[in-house]
Design an enzyme around this catalytic site. Sequence first.
Site, PDB file in Angstrom:
ATOM      1  N   LYS A 180       0.900  -1.236   0.037  1.00 19.03           N
ATOM      2  CA  LYS A 180       0.188   0.024  -0.012  1.00 19.03           C
ATOM      3  C   LYS A 180       0.705   1.257  -0.012  1.00 19.03           C
ATOM      4  O   LYS A 180       0.388   2.151  -0.584  1.00 19.03           O
ATOM      5  CB  LYS A 180      -0.937  -0.099   1.440  1.00 19.03           C
ATOM      6  CG  LYS A 180      -2.161  -1.045   1.012  1.00 19.03           C
ATOM      7  CD  LYS A 180      -2.850  -0.902   2.298  1.00 19.03           C
ATOM      8  CE  LYS A 180      -4.089  -1.967   2.112  1.00 19.03           C
ATOM      9  NZ  LYS A 180      -5.172  -1.826   3.068  1.00 19.03           N
ATOM     10  N   ASP A 182     -10.434   2.077   1.351  1.00 23.43           N
ATOM     11  CA  ASP A 182     -10.634   1.737   2.963  1.00 23.43           C
ATOM     12  C   ASP A 182     -11.199   2.860   3.764  1.00 23.43           C
ATOM     13  O   ASP A 182     -12.135   2.540   4.555  1.00 23.43           O
ATOM     14  CB  ASP A 182      -9.193   1.633   3.530  1.00 23.43           C
ATOM     15  CG  ASP A 182      -8.818   0.158   2.972  1.00 23.43           C
ATOM     16  OD1 ASP A 182      -9.404  -0.769   2.550  1.00 23.43           O
ATOM     17  OD2 ASP A 182      -7.503  -0.005   2.981  1.00 23.43           O
TER      18      ASP A 182
END
Length: 277
Positions: A68, A105
């Site tokens: 990420k 997210d």
Amino acid sequence: MSDRHRAAVLGSPIAHSLSPVLHRAAYAALGLAGWSYDRFEVDEAALPGFLDRLDDSWAGLSLTMPLKRAVIPLLDEISATAAAVEAVNTVVFTGDGRRVGDNTDIPGLVAALREHGVGEVGSAAVLGAGATASSALAALARVCTGEVTAYVRSAERAAEMRGWGERLGVAVRTADWSRAAEALGAPLVIATTPAGAVDALAHAVPEHPGTLFDVLYEPWPTPLATAWAARGGSVLGGLDLLVHQAVLQVERMTGRVPAPLAEMRLAGEAALAARGG
């Protein structure tokens, strides 16, 4: 541009990812017969080469740990949401070949909370201080009007969480992990810890608990979630987050809005049940 549209989830380890189940369910519900979604074991060292080998049949990628942050230097652009927490979990390939990073997210957390009736709270508690905790703080910046207390295991982690709070515009107070049971009295508790880390808190659930968001989805339910629900509290789990962030990924990659939330959730629940999770 190729007629075939490809997408995949990358990470290490990746074998147990539910993302293929969710995205394929979305493609089926949307009638996207030419779309495929796979999973690939890719670590930080292999990521640049993997990206360079992709052709114009690719629409996008989902990224999990440890990629990420590693992907950011390899992108042409990242969204403000991704930049806020220095984490990209979604890459979309544009028609002119650019790589654009985003983070679903954070809005996924917010959407999951709103689905359960949590649009605004006066205070909240976060258990843990890892990568998911920073996303939780970013989500709380949108729903919490007051102070967030983060329960952490070290002074270093405490400083990190206060730093994230300053960066994200959230009033963060930190407390030692030994006092974690106190967190359960908050109107919203977000547990961002690995499996087993908060099991010992199950006995400390208050008589009238608020909302618990435990980001684990396997094994599920956790002892804390079970105890919370038994006392009448509202419980969200990792599948809620996984589905809502995947809905946003499908929309960004396919351009089809809205993505089929209900069908994706059912597919995820069925897959977990088949695993015994």
